[in-house]
Design a protein around this motif. Sequence first.
Motif, PDB file in Angstrom:
ATOM      1  N   ASP A   1     -25.006 -51.375  26.368  1.00 40.46           N
ATOM      2  CA  ASP A   1     -24.370 -50.760  25.204  1.00 40.46           C
ATOM      3  C   ASP A   1     -24.955 -51.381  23.932  1.00 40.46           C
ATOM      4  OD1 ASP A   1     -22.318 -50.722  22.974  1.00 40.46           O
ATOM      5  OD2 ASP A   1     -21.202 -49.565  24.459  1.00 40.46           O
ATOM      6  N   PRO A   2     -25.324 -50.558  22.942  1.00 42.55           N
ATOM      7  CA  PRO A   2     -25.924 -51.085  21.708  1.00 42.55           C
ATOM      8  C   PRO A   2     -25.096 -52.176  21.029  1.00 42.55           C
ATOM      9  CG  PRO A   2     -26.114 -48.698  21.742  1.00 42.55           C
ATOM     10  CD  PRO A   2     -25.260 -49.085  22.924  1.00 42.55           C
ATOM     11  N   ASN A   3     -23.774 -52.135  21.175  1.00 39.03           N
ATOM     12  CA  ASN A   3     -22.921 -53.155  20.558  1.00 39.03           C
ATOM     13  C   ASN A   3     -22.936 -54.490  21.282  1.00 39.03           C
ATOM     14  OD1 ASN A   3     -21.929 -51.480  18.444  1.00 39.03           O
ATOM     15  ND2 ASN A   3     -20.574 -50.493  19.923  1.00 39.03           N
ATOM     16  N   PHE A   4     -23.572 -54.531  22.458  1.00 35.65           N
ATOM     17  CA  PHE A   4     -23.560 -55.757  23.255  1.00 35.65           C
ATOM     18  C   PHE A   4     -24.966 -56.236  23.597  1.00 35.65           C
ATOM     19  CE2 PHE A   4     -19.512 -53.707  23.851  1.00 35.65           C
ATOM     20  CZ  PHE A   4     -18.626 -54.750  23.700  1.00 35.65           C
ATOM     21  N   ARG A   5     -25.954 -55.720  22.920  1.00 35.81           N
ATOM     22  CA  ARG A   5     -27.338 -56.123  23.197  1.00 35.81           C
ATOM     23  C   ARG A   5     -27.630 -57.487  22.589  1.00 35.81           C
ATOM     24  NH1 ARG A   5     -29.942 -50.119  22.302  1.00 35.81           N
ATOM     25  NH2 ARG A   5     -29.161 -49.330  24.283  1.00 35.81           N
ATOM     26  N   LYS A   6     -28.689 -58.104  23.107  1.00 36.12           N
ATOM     27  CA  LYS A   6     -29.154 -59.423  22.646  1.00 36.12           C
ATOM     28  C   LYS A   6     -28.123 -60.514  22.914  1.00 36.12           C
ATOM     29  CE  LYS A   6     -32.778 -57.918  19.982  1.00 36.12           C
ATOM     30  NZ  LYS A   6     -34.002 -57.895  20.690  1.00 36.12           N
ATOM     31  N   GLN A   7     -27.343 -60.335  23.972  1.00 35.11           N
ATOM     32  CA  GLN A   7     -26.346 -61.336  24.325  1.00 35.11           C
ATOM     33  C   GLN A   7     -26.475 -61.801  25.767  1.00 35.11           C
ATOM     34  OE1 GLN A   7     -22.385 -60.725  22.792  1.00 35.11           O
ATOM     35  NE2 GLN A   7     -23.141 -59.060  21.506  1.00 35.11           N
ATOM     36  N   GLY A   8     -27.526 -61.380  26.427  1.00 32.36           N
ATOM     37  CA  GLY A   8     -27.775 -61.863  27.776  1.00 32.36           C
ATOM     38  C   GLY A   8     -27.304 -60.960  28.896  1.00 32.36           C
ATOM     39  N   ILE A   9     -26.731 -59.805  28.587  1.00 34.94           N
ATOM     40  CA  ILE A   9     -26.233 -58.920  29.638  1.00 34.94           C
ATOM     41  C   ILE A   9     -27.387 -58.358  30.458  1.00 34.94           C
ATOM     42  CG2 ILE A   9     -25.049 -56.731  30.098  1.00 34.94           C
ATOM     43  CD1 ILE A   9     -23.176 -57.411  27.759  1.00 34.94           C
ATOM     44  N   ALA A  10     -28.443 -57.901  29.805  1.00 29.32           N
ATOM     45  CA  ALA A  10     -29.594 -57.370  30.546  1.00 29.32           C
ATOM     46  C   ALA A  10     -30.178 -58.458  31.444  1.00 29.32           C
ATOM     47  CB  ALA A  10     -30.660 -56.833  29.586  1.00 29.32           C
ATOM     48  N   ARG A  11     -30.290 -59.667  30.931  1.00 28.15           N
ATOM     49  CA  ARG A  11     -30.806 -60.783  31.729  1.00 28.15           C
ATOM     50  C   ARG A  11     -29.920 -61.018  32.947  1.00 28.15           C
ATOM     51  NH1 ARG A  11     -34.238 -64.900  30.999  1.00 28.15           N
ATOM     52  NH2 ARG A  11     -34.556 -64.378  28.807  1.00 28.15           N
TER      53      ARG A  11
ATOM     54  N   ALA B   1     -30.352 -49.442  48.288  1.00 24.52           N
ATOM     55  CA  ALA B   1     -29.869 -49.232  46.920  1.00 24.52           C
ATOM     56  C   ALA B   1     -28.990 -50.395  46.465  1.00 24.52           C
ATOM     57  CB  ALA B   1     -29.088 -47.930  46.830  1.00 24.52           C
ATOM     58  N   ILE B   2     -29.312 -50.925  45.311  1.00 24.06           N
ATOM     59  CA  ILE B   2     -28.509 -51.968  44.672  1.00 24.06           C
ATOM     60  C   ILE B   2     -28.184 -51.442  43.272  1.00 24.06           C
ATOM     61  CG2 ILE B   2     -28.429 -54.352  43.870  1.00 24.06           C
ATOM     62  CD1 ILE B   2     -30.627 -54.967  45.973  1.00 24.06           C
ATOM     63  N   PHE B   3     -27.060 -50.775  43.133  1.00 25.42           N
ATOM     64  CA  PHE B   3     -26.672 -50.180  41.858  1.00 25.42           C
ATOM     65  C   PHE B   3     -25.521 -51.005  41.301  1.00 25.42           C
ATOM     66  CE2 PHE B   3     -28.059 -45.527  42.858  1.00 25.42           C
ATOM     67  CZ  PHE B   3     -29.339 -45.968  43.105  1.00 25.42           C
ATOM     68  N   LEU B   4     -25.732 -51.568  40.107  1.00 26.19           N
ATOM     69  CA  LEU B   4     -24.733 -52.432  39.488  1.00 26.19           C
ATOM     70  C   LEU B   4     -24.345 -51.925  38.110  1.00 26.19           C
ATOM     71  CD1 LEU B   4     -26.410 -55.868  40.289  1.00 26.19           C
ATOM     72  CD2 LEU B   4     -24.641 -54.698  41.622  1.00 26.19           C
ATOM     73  N   VAL B   5     -23.109 -52.197  37.730  1.00 29.71           N
ATOM     74  CA  VAL B   5     -22.647 -51.912  36.380  1.00 29.71           C
ATOM     75  C   VAL B   5     -21.958 -53.159  35.835  1.00 29.71           C
ATOM     76  CG1 VAL B   5     -22.414 -49.405  36.643  1.00 29.71           C
ATOM     77  CG2 VAL B   5     -20.494 -50.886  37.227  1.00 29.71           C
ATOM     78  N   VAL B   6     -21.871 -53.205  34.513  1.00 25.94           N
ATOM     79  CA  VAL B   6     -21.147 -54.276  33.828  1.00 25.94           C
ATOM     80  C   VAL B   6     -19.948 -53.649  33.141  1.00 25.94           C
ATOM     81  CG1 VAL B   6     -21.221 -55.989  31.985  1.00 25.94           C
ATOM     82  CG2 VAL B   6     -23.214 -55.646  33.422  1.00 25.94           C
TER      83      VAL B   6
ATOM     84  N   VAL C   1     -20.478 -51.294  29.989  1.00 25.22           N
ATOM     85  CA  VAL C   1     -21.346 -51.733  28.891  1.00 25.22           C
ATOM     86  C   VAL C   1     -22.749 -52.070  29.381  1.00 25.22           C
ATOM     87  CG1 VAL C   1     -19.427 -52.527  27.446  1.00 25.22           C
ATOM     88  CG2 VAL C   1     -20.561 -54.149  29.001  1.00 25.22           C
ATOM     89  N   GLY C   2     -23.007 -51.892  30.680  1.00 28.45           N
ATOM     90  CA  GLY C   2     -24.330 -52.162  31.212  1.00 28.45           C
ATOM     91  C   GLY C   2     -24.529 -51.512  32.562  1.00 28.45           C
ATOM     92  N   SER C   3     -25.800 -51.243  32.880  1.00 23.55           N
ATOM     93  CA  SER C   3     -26.123 -50.694  34.202  1.00 23.55           C
ATOM     94  C   SER C   3     -27.528 -51.105  34.594  1.00 23.55           C
ATOM     95  CB  SER C   3     -26.018 -49.162  34.205  1.00 23.55           C
ATOM     96  OG  SER C   3     -27.089 -48.567  33.488  1.00 23.55           O
ATOM     97  N   VAL C   4     -27.740 -51.160  35.890  1.00 24.61           N
ATOM     98  CA  VAL C   4     -29.078 -51.353  36.451  1.00 24.61           C
ATOM     99  C   VAL C   4     -29.062 -50.778  37.862  1.00 24.61           C
ATOM    100  CG1 VAL C   4     -28.711 -53.667  37.420  1.00 24.61           C
ATOM    101  CG2 VAL C   4     -31.013 -52.958  36.742  1.00 24.61           C
ATOM    102  N   PHE C   5     -30.116 -50.089  38.202  1.00 21.57           N
ATOM    103  CA  PHE C   5     -30.284 -49.565  39.551  1.00 21.57           C
ATOM    104  C   PHE C   5     -31.495 -50.256  40.147  1.00 21.57           C
ATOM    105  CE2 PHE C   5     -28.322 -45.028  39.075  1.00 21.57           C
ATOM    106  CZ  PHE C   5     -27.109 -45.594  38.739  1.00 21.57           C
ATOM    107  N   GLY C   6     -31.330 -50.794  41.316  1.00 21.92           N
ATOM    108  CA  GLY C   6     -32.439 -51.398  42.031  1.00 21.92           C
ATOM    109  C   GLY C   6     -32.609 -50.730  43.383  1.00 21.92           C
TER     110      GLY C   6
ATOM    111  N   LEU D   1     -20.460 -43.458  33.632  1.00 22.45           N
ATOM    112  CA  LEU D   1     -21.863 -43.862  33.559  1.00 22.45           C
ATOM    113  C   LEU D   1     -22.656 -42.923  32.653  1.00 22.45           C
ATOM    114  CD1 LEU D   1     -24.115 -45.773  34.727  1.00 22.45           C
ATOM    115  CD2 LEU D   1     -24.540 -43.938  36.379  1.00 22.45           C
ATOM    116  N   ILE D   2     -22.457 -41.637  32.809  1.00 23.97           N
ATOM    117  CA  ILE D   2     -23.176 -40.668  31.977  1.00 23.97           C
ATOM    118  C   ILE D   2     -22.782 -40.838  30.506  1.00 23.97           C
ATOM    119  CG2 ILE D   2     -23.531 -38.210  31.515  1.00 23.97           C
ATOM    120  CD1 ILE D   2     -24.937 -39.380  34.073  1.00 23.97           C
ATOM    121  N   THR D   3     -21.502 -41.041  30.249  1.00 23.88           N
ATOM    122  CA  THR D   3     -21.054 -41.304  28.874  1.00 23.88           C
ATOM    123  C   THR D   3     -21.712 -42.572  28.339  1.00 23.88           C
ATOM    124  OG1 THR D   3     -18.946 -40.208  29.281  1.00 23.88           O
ATOM    125  CG2 THR D   3     -19.024 -41.761  27.430  1.00 23.88           C
ATOM    126  N   PHE D   4     -21.746 -43.608  29.172  1.00 19.81           N
ATOM    127  CA  PHE D   4     -22.386 -44.861  28.771  1.00 19.81           C
ATOM    128  C   PHE D   4     -23.861 -44.653  28.489  1.00 19.81           C
ATOM    129  CE2 PHE D   4     -25.060 -48.230  30.627  1.00 19.81           C
ATOM    130  CZ  PHE D   4     -24.990 -49.122  29.568  1.00 19.81           C
TER     131      PHE D   4
END
Length: 152
Positions: free
Chosen positions: A87-97, A55-60, A67-72, A24-27
Amino acid sequence: MKTDHKHLSNIVIRKFKMEDYKALITFWNNAKLPYKLKGRDSYDKIERELKQKNAIFLVVELHGKLVGSVFGTYDGRKGWINRLAVDPNFRKQGIARMLVTDVENRFFELGIDIVACLIEDWNTKSMQAFERLGYNKHSDITYLSKRKNLDV
């Protein structure tokens, strides 16, 4: 280099585990997400928070790589989204959504009807992303905090 959407069929959204911490830290470094290793993002702090029922902590993962993370987290009235990164290489593809929608749905299942996030004023890309996801900016709210030290 951007990837195409057909590779996204291989992504896995799953709960974060403490065994993921080093990755996670590397990511977060690769994603250029600021973090506080001596404070709120330390191993011990995240481990303690992860043990809480709110806590709702998720990774992709894609092919075993984060390539993705979110903490709720939620306080009983409102859900809070933190640490959203892709991850910058995977942005604008719907992962954040996908990540935000997953956390929102988990909040809604718990009866939490308000979901919020705090974004620093310099972080216009995050503001735009959340606005595209239907979040409204509230210019009439001032955020105040009291910190034990600058690292938290």
